[in-house]
Design a protein around this motif. Structure first.
Motif, short mmCIF file in Angstrom:
data_model
loop_
_atom_site.label_atom_id
_atom_site.label_comp_id
_atom_site.label_asym_id
_atom_site.label_seq_id
_atom_site.Cartn_x
_atom_site.Cartn_y
_atom_site.Cartn_z
N GLY A 86 0.77 -1.24 0.00
CA GLY A 86 0.00 0.00 0.00
C GLY A 86 0.80 1.28 0.00
O GLY A 86 0.29 2.32 0.41
N ASP A 87 2.05 1.23 -0.50
CA ASP A 87 2.88 2.43 -0.48
C ASP A 87 2.82 3.21 -1.78
O ASP A 87 3.53 4.21 -1.96
CB ASP A 87 4.33 2.07 -0.15
CG ASP A 87 4.98 1.18 -1.21
OD1 ASP A 87 4.28 0.75 -2.14
OD2 ASP A 87 6.19 0.90 -1.08
N ASP A 151 -6.36 -3.60 1.52
CA ASP A 151 -5.09 -4.10 0.98
C ASP A 151 -5.36 -5.13 -0.11
O ASP A 151 -6.42 -5.77 -0.14
CB ASP A 151 -4.20 -4.70 2.07
CG ASP A 151 -4.94 -5.65 2.99
OD1 ASP A 151 -5.63 -6.56 2.49
OD2 ASP A 151 -4.85 -5.49 4.22
N ASN A 152 -4.42 -5.28 -1.02
CA ASN A 152 -4.60 -6.14 -2.18
C ASN A 152 -4.26 -7.58 -1.86
O ASN A 152 -3.20 -7.88 -1.29
CB ASN A 152 -3.74 -5.65 -3.34
CG ASN A 152 -4.28 -4.38 -3.96
OD1 ASN A 152 -5.48 -4.23 -4.13
ND2 ASN A 152 -3.39 -3.44 -4.26
N ASP A 153 -5.15 -8.48 -2.24
CA ASP A 153 -4.98 -9.91 -2.06
C ASP A 153 -4.56 -10.54 -3.39
O ASP A 153 -4.55 -9.88 -4.44
CB ASP A 153 -6.28 -10.51 -1.55
CG ASP A 153 -6.83 -9.76 -0.34
OD1 ASP A 153 -6.16 -9.76 0.71
OD2 ASP A 153 -7.91 -9.13 -0.46
N GLY A 169 -2.26 -6.96 5.60
CA GLY A 169 -2.00 -5.53 5.71
C GLY A 169 -0.65 -5.20 6.29
O GLY A 169 -0.27 -4.03 6.35
N ALA A 170 0.08 -6.22 6.72
CA ALA A 170 1.40 -5.99 7.32
C ALA A 170 2.50 -6.73 6.55
O ALA A 170 3.56 -7.00 7.09
CB ALA A 170 1.39 -6.44 8.78
N GLY A 171 2.19 -7.07 5.31
CA GLY A 171 3.20 -7.71 4.47
C GLY A 171 3.19 -9.22 4.48
O GLY A 171 4.08 -9.85 3.92
N ARG A 172 2.19 -9.83 5.12
CA ARG A 172 2.12 -11.28 5.22
C ARG A 172 0.80 -11.78 4.62
O ARG A 172 -0.25 -11.16 4.80
CB ARG A 172 2.19 -11.72 6.69
CG ARG A 172 2.17 -13.22 6.91
CD ARG A 172 3.50 -13.85 6.63
NE ARG A 172 3.46 -15.31 6.79
CZ ARG A 172 4.47 -16.11 6.52
NH1 ARG A 172 5.61 -15.60 6.11
NH2 ARG A 172 4.37 -17.41 6.67
N PHE A 173 0.88 -12.89 3.88
CA PHE A 173 -0.30 -13.48 3.26
C PHE A 173 -0.59 -14.85 3.87
O PHE A 173 0.32 -15.57 4.29
CB PHE A 173 -0.08 -13.66 1.76
CG PHE A 173 0.00 -12.37 0.98
CD1 PHE A 173 -1.09 -11.91 0.25
CD2 PHE A 173 1.16 -11.62 0.96
CE1 PHE A 173 -1.02 -10.73 -0.47
CE2 PHE A 173 1.25 -10.44 0.24
CZ PHE A 173 0.15 -9.99 -0.48
N SER A 174 -1.88 -15.21 3.89
CA SER A 174 -2.30 -16.51 4.39
C SER A 174 -3.15 -17.21 3.33
O SER A 174 -3.95 -16.56 2.64
CB SER A 174 -3.13 -16.37 5.68
OG SER A 174 -2.39 -15.74 6.70
N ASP A 175 -2.99 -18.51 3.21
CA ASP A 175 -3.79 -19.31 2.30
C ASP A 175 -5.18 -19.49 2.90
O ASP A 175 -5.35 -20.17 3.91
CB ASP A 175 -3.11 -20.66 2.09
CG ASP A 175 -3.88 -21.58 1.15
OD1 ASP A 175 -5.04 -21.29 0.83
OD2 ASP A 175 -3.30 -22.61 0.75
N VAL A 176 -6.18 -18.86 2.29
CA VAL A 176 -7.55 -18.93 2.81
C VAL A 176 -8.47 -19.62 1.80
O VAL A 176 -9.69 -19.42 1.82
CB VAL A 176 -8.09 -17.52 3.15
CG1 VAL A 176 -7.27 -16.90 4.28
CG2 VAL A 176 -8.10 -16.62 1.92
#
Length: 588
Positions: A86-87, A151-153, A169-176
């Motif tokens: 998001g920068d 934030d973009n997924d 939103g903090a730079g980490r992604f999870s498999d959902v």
């Protein structure tokens, strides 16, 4: 991907050359454009420079090639842009293959995320982000804020099962994927390109996924040409249905493919793009199919779609044959306010340019506009409309590379590794191949696949990311495109989906009337910049920006200076940010 019968193809492709007067030209029927044509500035030619290695992008793709000629090896892999932190800078995500029978590498291929640090520098943050997609045979991607949380997924198509990675939103992604109910109908499922869009206009982003063919390693066909084993054509495999998932607004999706009318197994989808081709305010879907007629799904405004490709004139080529569609994009190349269509195809076929007639039909203008002959010997995948020189007219880019690694043994003049092409719109209904004048990068042959478009350095011109099979990507930075004026429009939805996908922006300035639509995926297995780029030539100020949001509401912004990024938030007005480098013409 297609069988080779050289005599038949040459006859079919050369036939239109003898009937050029009968072709529909871009400004037919008295619709001559009144807009100013801005010609090339010879003192500052626009070129592209590949900075991928110098910028820190050290990625190398692997398709698992082992000599077994598995069909899946021919199509991979995609890549594109995602501003994951998001920068305001476009980060880069690249898909990779995986171990397959006969190919057991020492290190498992991993997809990679590179954070844009500014000043053309990138840092590999794959491990910390959690989106290495390790062990999956990566193919395509689609980017969007599917849950409208700011934030973009990231959605990744694989040969096997697809994955939805949710951004925290903090730079980490999870498999959902499981929680979101985005499982494929069976495994392995051969998905290719995908795109987010709000087909029911309820403010939540839905998801369209192209299904290709019914292939498994166990059912891989052995194909021989002139006594030599080679990759098979898609004809030997049955097609599989595309998938449409409706967003339920609670972090889950429902597969509505059948009830929506898009679950045909007669397609072999490789590329997809959404857009409002008929001007009714609802997003429609075009699918580029391989060796079978292309689809154009008209949105019926009631949750269903009707395939109108045949009656609209885009199912077949002008010679009546189904072409081998790869990538696709909508764009208003003639500046008349309607979305035209470009489709990339197989070698010995032209890439197809369809002009929107303004009455829900298209006319093919491929040869009459000059994009026919130069594309005949190439096999193109990724593509897009872009105004690379900021003159106010949309140009065309095509990423080229064959699918048969020993094609030179069967077809003289057709190569496996190919150079890319750039076509400049002259503003009078013709395109000119300017590849040779556009930088050394256009002279480098590779097996190119995806092409993604966006302003990587926020300097006011469009850059291009291109992937290649078993090779390194190319980050092609636009040099001198910003010597002319431009404006970048970023939309933020509030009632509408956060990315404002499906919004239409009309820009009016002195001698210019330009229209763009916000799209998610287009091209081929690619994710692109959501921001809309408008080249303005020498015009220093925009008189009016009219935004039509996905729900049909409108907003207007007046008297906007050129050479900046304008962020318009639905219902909250506009903010402004200068480009990162000074312009040389018409700075307000």
């Amino acid at each position: 991907m297609q069988k080779f019968h050289l005599g038949r193809h040459l006859r079919a492709r050369l036939l239109p050359l003898f009937f050029l007067p009968s072709l529909v030209l871009p400004f037919a029927c008295g619709e001559q454009s009144s807009q100013t044509i801005v010609h090339e500035n010879e003192n500052n030619p626009v070129t592209f420079k590949d900075i991928s290695q110098a910028s820190g992008i050290d990625f190398r793709h692997s398709n698992g090639k082992s000599g077994q000629y598995y069909f899946v090896e021919t199509v991979a892999s995609g890549g594109g842009f995602i501003d994951f932190d998001g920068d305001g800078d476009l980060d880069v995500y690249l898909l990779n293959g995986a171990p397959i029978p006969g190919y057991e590498p020492e290190t498992t291929p991993t997809s990679a995320l590179y954070r844009n640090d500014g000043k053309n520098r990138f840092t590999d943050v794959t491990t910390s982000s959690g989106i290495g997609n390790r062990g999956n045979y990566g193919l395509g991607l689609a980017v969007a804020d599917y849950d409208n949380d700011g934030d973009n997924d990231l959605f990744v198509t694989n040969f096997g099962a697809n994955v939805l990675y949710e951004n925290d939103g903090a730079g980490r992604f999870s498999d959902v994927t499981t929680r979101a109910r985005l499982q494929v109908p069976y495994t392995p499922y051969f998905s290719t390109s995908a795109t987010f869009f709000d087909y029911d206009r309820d403010g939540d982003l839905d998801l369209y996924v192209c299904g290709y063919v019914d292939f498994t390693f166990e059912t891989n066909h052995r194909c021989v040409r002139d006594g030599i084993q080679s990759y098979c054509d898609p004809d030997v495999y049955n097609g599989v249905p595309d998938l449409l998932y409706r967003n339920n607004g609670d972090h889950t999706f429902t597969d509505v493919s059948s009830e929506a009318g898009v679950a045909s197994d007669q397609g072999k989808g490789l590329g997809v793009v959404t857009g409002d081709y008929n001007g009714d305010g609802w997003p429609d879907v075009f699918v580029a199919n391989d060796r079978v007629p292309d689809f154009l799904y008209r949105n019926n405004q009631d949750g269903t779609f009707t395939n109108v490709a045949l009656m609209s004139g885009v199912a077949y080529g002008e010679d009546g044959s189904a072409r081998a569609g790869m990538g696709a994009d909508f764009g208003d190349y003639d500046n008349n306010g309607t979305m035209d269509l470009y489709v990339t195809n197989f070698s010995l076929e032209p890439n197809s340019l369809f002009r929107n007639n303004g009455n829900a039909t298209f006319s093919e203008v491929t040869f009459g506009t000059g994009v026919g002959n130069p594309t005949l010997m190439f096999l193109a995948f990724g593509t897009g409309f872009l105004d690379y020189d900021n003159d106010g007219w949309l140009d065309l880019f095509a990423a080229n590379g064959h699918v048969i690694d020993n094609i030179e043994l069967f077809n003289q003049g057709v190569l496996y590794e190919e150079t890319n092409q750039l076509f400049r719109n002259d503003g009078a209904g013709r395109f000119r191949d300017v590849s040779e004048q556009s930088g050394d990068a256009f002279g480098v042959p590779r097996v190119h696949r995806a092409a993604a478009f966006g302003d990587v350095d926020n300097d006011g011109d469009t850059d291009i990311l291109v992937t290649s099979v078993n090779g390194t990507p190319e980050l092609l930075m636009n040099e001198n495109g910003n010597k002319r004026n431009s404006l970048t429009v970023r939309l933020v939805g509030t009632r509408s989906n956060r990315n404002a996908i499906g919004a239409r922006v009309a820009l009016r300035a002195e001698g210019l009337s330009l229209v763009r639509e916000v799209k998610s995926g287009y091209s081929y297995m690619a994710a692109n910049d959501f921001r809309l780029h408008f080249g303005l030539g020498g015009v220093p100020q925009v008189n009016e920006i009219e935004v039509t949001w996905p729900d049909g509401g409108t907003e207007n912004i007046s008297d906007v200076g050129a050479n900046q990024i304008v962020t318009i938030t639905e219902g909250a007005g506009a903010t402004y940010q200068n480009y990162t480098s000074p312009q040389t013409e018409g700075v307000p």
